[in-house]
Design an enzyme around this catalytic site. Sequence first.
Site, mmCIF file in Angstrom:
data_model
loop_
_atom_site.group_PDB
_atom_site.id
_atom_site.type_symbol
_atom_site.label_atom_id
_atom_site.label_comp_id
_atom_site.label_asym_id
_atom_site.label_seq_id
_atom_site.Cartn_x
_atom_site.Cartn_y
_atom_site.Cartn_z
ATOM 1 N N HIS A 1 7.432 -7.339 -17.287
ATOM 2 C CA HIS A 1 8.262 -6.668 -16.638
ATOM 3 C C HIS A 1 9.228 -5.626 -16.926
ATOM 4 O O HIS A 1 10.007 -5.020 -16.210
ATOM 5 C CB HIS A 1 9.498 -7.806 -15.765
ATOM 6 C CG HIS A 1 8.746 -8.559 -14.816
ATOM 7 N ND1 HIS A 1 8.706 -8.124 -13.277
ATOM 8 C CD2 HIS A 1 8.167 -9.934 -14.753
ATOM 9 C CE1 HIS A 1 7.999 -9.129 -12.698
ATOM 10 N NE2 HIS A 1 7.702 -10.335 -13.482
ATOM 11 N N THR B 1 10.246 -2.755 -6.290
ATOM 12 C CA THR B 1 9.755 -3.236 -4.912
ATOM 13 C C THR B 1 10.575 -2.629 -4.028
ATOM 14 O O THR B 1 10.349 -2.686 -2.633
ATOM 15 C CB THR B 1 9.859 -4.896 -4.953
ATOM 16 O OG1 THR B 1 11.012 -5.207 -5.346
ATOM 17 C CG2 THR B 1 8.657 -5.279 -5.838
ATOM 18 N N LYS C 1 10.027 -1.692 0.000
ATOM 19 C CA LYS C 1 10.593 -1.842 1.300
ATOM 20 C C LYS C 1 10.873 -0.851 2.150
ATOM 21 O O LYS C 1 11.112 -0.802 3.571
ATOM 22 C CB LYS C 1 11.863 -2.886 0.829
ATOM 23 C CG LYS C 1 11.343 -4.264 0.239
ATOM 24 C CD LYS C 1 12.543 -4.687 -0.723
ATOM 25 C CE LYS C 1 12.181 -5.810 -1.506
ATOM 26 N NZ LYS C 1 13.068 -6.065 -2.612
ATOM 27 N N LYS D 1 17.740 3.737 -14.358
ATOM 28 C CA LYS D 1 17.709 3.868 -12.899
ATOM 29 C C LYS D 1 18.407 5.221 -12.328
ATOM 30 O O LYS D 1 18.086 5.545 -11.236
ATOM 31 C CB LYS D 1 18.214 2.732 -11.995
ATOM 32 C CG LYS D 1 17.077 1.549 -12.527
ATOM 33 C CD LYS D 1 17.634 0.179 -11.867
ATOM 34 C CE LYS D 1 16.730 -1.054 -11.973
ATOM 35 N NZ LYS D 1 15.418 -0.866 -11.723
#
Length: 844
Positions: free
Chosen positions: A378, A680, A684, A576
Amino acid sequence: MNSADGTGGGGGGVHMDGRAAPLPRADIDGMKRRLHNHLRHSLGRGPVGSGAMDWYLALALCTRDLMVESWMDSSHRAYRSDAKRVYYLSMEFLIGRSLVANLLASGSLELARQTLTDMGLDFQAICDCEPEAALGNGGLGRLAACLMESMATLGIPARGYGIYYDYGMFSQYIEDGQQVELPERWLRNGNVWAFERQDRTVPVRFFGYTRAGVDAHGHESHQWIGNDEVLAQANDLLVAGHGCWTVNAIRLWSARASREFDLRRFNQGDYINAVAEQSFSESLSNVLYPDDSTSVGKALRLKQEYFFVAASLHDIVRRFRRNHTDFTKFPEKVAIQLNDTHPALAVPELMRLFVDEHGLDWQDAWALCTGTFAYTNHTLLPEALETWPVGLLGDMLPRHLEIIYEINHRFLERVRRRSTVPDDARVARLSMIQEGGERRVRMAHLAFVGSHRVNGVAALHTQLMRAGIFADLHHEFPERIVNKTNGITPRRWLHEANRPLAGLIGRHVGDGWVANLEDLRGLLPLAEDAGFQTDFRAVKRLNKEALSAYIKQSVGVEVDPDSLFDVQVKRIHEYKRQLLNVLHVVTLYNRIRDGDAGADDQPPRTVILAGKAAPAYYMAKLIVRLIHDVARVINADPVVAGRLRLVFVPNYNVSVAERIIPAADLSEQISTAGTEASGTGNMKLALNGALTIGTRDGANIEIGDEVGEDNIFFFGLEAAQAEALRHNGGHDPWRYYTGDPELHRVLDMIGRGAFCHDDPDRYRPIVDSLTRHGDHYLLMADYADYIATQERVGTAWRDQDTWTRKAILNVARMGRFSSDVTVMDYAQDIWKVSARLEEGETVG
């Protein structure tokens, strides 16, 4: 197993607000009887004086009754057929709330809603009584939850294994703009969805020593004598597939002391030490991810990992031996998926069971082991690959360190035999033992070598695994690395989270999309239909109004539901790049205040961020504080009123995500290219009609391939460019700082205290990290293109018909990213198991 309400599918009869047509009186009366029965006989309460929590528990028990029948049937069916089973080992299962999800799975949602409404009760208030299951933190745990739900939906016999944490990571509270961590004790009122299995306990040993000897056949044998023991007690959490045809379980282990307390000490008045052993033992399952910045925290984390691995493998072997007298068919009947490296100790533990406990030859045991395990990676960040000090692991698990050394020795001998030219540097890179300084065990290497398949979670991620972090291992095992792009369950992330949109879709393309997300392609012709566009916008407006009310209630900030809702929701981390988002907000703020002509062409924008920073992650927590300081200034400035708002929604979890995601217009997926494994949240948000602004990173690339380059906003460096810029000495952040007047101004404002007059140097570390300390995540390099792309976003938003068309196309083309598709790929390529879609129908 759907009930008479007929709402088990997409919601063809569901109104714009997500509700269905009235149900027959007999169904409602029957539901009332079941509710009153549980209220009286299970809870010992009467209707008079019962509160929302009592009615929640009664409704949950009614729903659980339906699931238990299917669970028993599913289990018996698997045992009768001796089917191969999938065992999913994960330190996290971020399942969120269960009531509405299980009502939908059983087809009982509208029956429950209308029954409670008929009784004069507030259905939503009752649902809100359910605590958030604090069994995970972020994407790793949410993926595990989605895959477990899809395995049940596809009829795959499966069981998850993890830890039954008393406390989650933490509840995030904001005080004076700073993150404060509070205990997240989600089990204070118990958990109606879990069955406590007091008869299922497994002794788990630690420390001690090993004793070598010779067995009756003259073979070398080893015995581990542990001197510390904890009991792992099973708790089974049910996972229903769509329609409840199959119900699987996640077995979560809670720690119990092997001895309750020292009666002698208790009788002598030494009450504290009398229960000390019990308290220490049970602390193992207290907290998700203890702070591992201290030696005590590291030891507890390692203990947790072995605790759940040992108990789980004991359980897996026990279940296998119910039908089999030897282990020759173990890989044919058992598939074990390691979700990241946290369960990597399963490799030496299974070898220990095979060799030490059951007397198998090493070579035979190793073949069984590698045929059973598969490992999901991951992360692409080398610093995030888990390692453990040899000293710590050898002290706590002496036999396991011996086994790891033996695995490593045999593996490196294989490497040397296959090498035409001696290459000690390459051997050192391949070794499971990291030399130099403190010797450490590389858990990713252990998981890789001990598995027959190693998968990435997006096409780019898998490519970079082969070329980067696992390049040497890939050369040794060229067929081992495969790609399995992540997916999300449409039942949770559209059917449940966005009932108005589910209803709109159902009325136009039917209900089949709930089980087959590719059916959303039926919306493609409607993207050009003016009437459908109007209805689609109405649904989005409804969701934005609901989120606006929640923001007002939770944060105290008024936001305009007609503004562009620009959303970034994910764990707070430098890679991020929430900070890049903040730089854009300040840039836009300056342009509006300056009366910049370009700013007048930009629509009103509400920027919404949410996410938790790890308690010991200083820079991430400083970024959270910066967001709040910038928001305080901007939201109070009358010059930008009605043009710009910045909001941070606290305590982000699954339930909060279900409020934010359906309301998003723009999805921020702006990590530095080459750092995000998959994501993910991007899936969504796109599934719920948000357009993506993002780098070509993780699954963003595959989303772009599906929805079309015209319907996504890409910007910035690509992964290869970022790697070259960072490592070839070509990145000079100071050049960007001095060469871009807007960027220079924004950073000076942040660095000199424009948003924190009480402490002007508060954010100097952030500015220095960008300008003087290398800008490791390349915000400076991507800033200009990000700002220009945000201008394109604003221009596109002005044309609402075109924007809506793009949003509908995003929804319609997201079928590939269903976790059902992901699970089928795992099932066929890695696990070699069959899926049963309906009674009697299988997919091999």
